[in-house]
Enzyme design. Sequence first.
Site, PDB file in Angstrom:
ATOM      1  N   LEU A  48       0.778  -1.008   0.000  1.00 27.96           N
ATOM      2  CA  LEU A  48       0.043  -0.025   0.047  1.00 27.96           C
ATOM      3  C   LEU A  48       1.059   1.328  -0.036  1.00 27.96           C
ATOM      4  CD1 LEU A  48      -2.692  -0.944   2.761  1.00 27.96           C
ATOM      5  CD2 LEU A  48      -3.146  -0.383   0.038  1.00 27.96           C
ATOM      6  N   ASP A  49       0.601   2.278  -0.749  1.00 28.73           N
ATOM      7  CA  ASP A  49       1.132   3.555  -0.916  1.00 28.73           C
ATOM      8  C   ASP A  49       1.261   4.121   0.576  1.00 28.73           C
ATOM      9  OD1 ASP A  49       1.626   3.291  -3.628  1.00 28.73           O
ATOM     10  OD2 ASP A  49       0.018   4.424  -3.914  1.00 28.73           O
TER      11      ASP A  49
END
Length: 306
Positions: A48-49
């Site tokens: 996930l960013d």
Amino acid sequence: MGRRRKPWMRDVNGILLLDKPEGLSSNHALQRVRRLYSAAKAGHTGSLDPLATGMLPVCFGPCTKLSHYLLDADKQYTVGMRWGARTATGDAEGDVVEENAVRPDADTVARTAQDFVGEIGQVPPMYSAVHHQGRRLYEIAREGGEVERPSRVVTIYALQVGVQEGDILPLEVRCSKGTYVRTLVEDLARACGALAHVAWLRRDAVGPFAASAMHAMADVEAAAEQGAAALDALLLPPSAALTDWPAVTLDAARAFYLSRGEAVRVAAAPSRGRVAIYGPGNALLALGEIDADGMVAPRRMMQLPA
């Protein structure tokens, strides 16, 4: 030589569904959790960013063998689509590269969104981890470069439009692996004659795992203060990752032959398709399939305790 095990490390087996906080990379979240567990081996399944929050499955010990299958699992997200600007990264962290004043009405967006349901082509964003000639695309992008990227086919199973709040329109997305939500937001906006980027992003589900099973970082830290037993109580067993696989349970004799790579006959087995194969004590022996002769054949040995 293999990596030397440090004295403080211990063997941990299971899956933690971490609710990753905003501002932390997936790797930093993984390393923090691994230290809290004092785990000898751990890995996450699907980055996930830093901007994004939500479900980050962390597999410990033997459960890391399941990482590939969770990476391939479908995902579910909620995302805030901010109208008015396209950014270099496709999200709120990037510089604005284009602006306009178009604000489509809710009916237009909802109608247009249905054109994106099903199999669609997506061009990976430059700020992504896709490889190009031995380098990550984001490395090239950070140097100001841009290269041609081939379109990839992904599947959008559902795309629901929420209630507009100011310049932000919430969306609910259920999609296949490899889907770039940032690209979906940009493409949907463009199809509406507008510009948009991701204001916020949350992953609600991965494969068979529901949002209700997630644990915040603060919960994990609190459990660590209580000791290893409290930490391990937060873990799911290996079988939790395979609830959507038909299960076959073998007796000791059949488990022995299957562990040697041999197909075995099981009266109650499905007639075809993939299966999760369990042995005595509910240990996960292998992932397999029903072969042409109707036998249960191993395809990936697991040998994971229950």
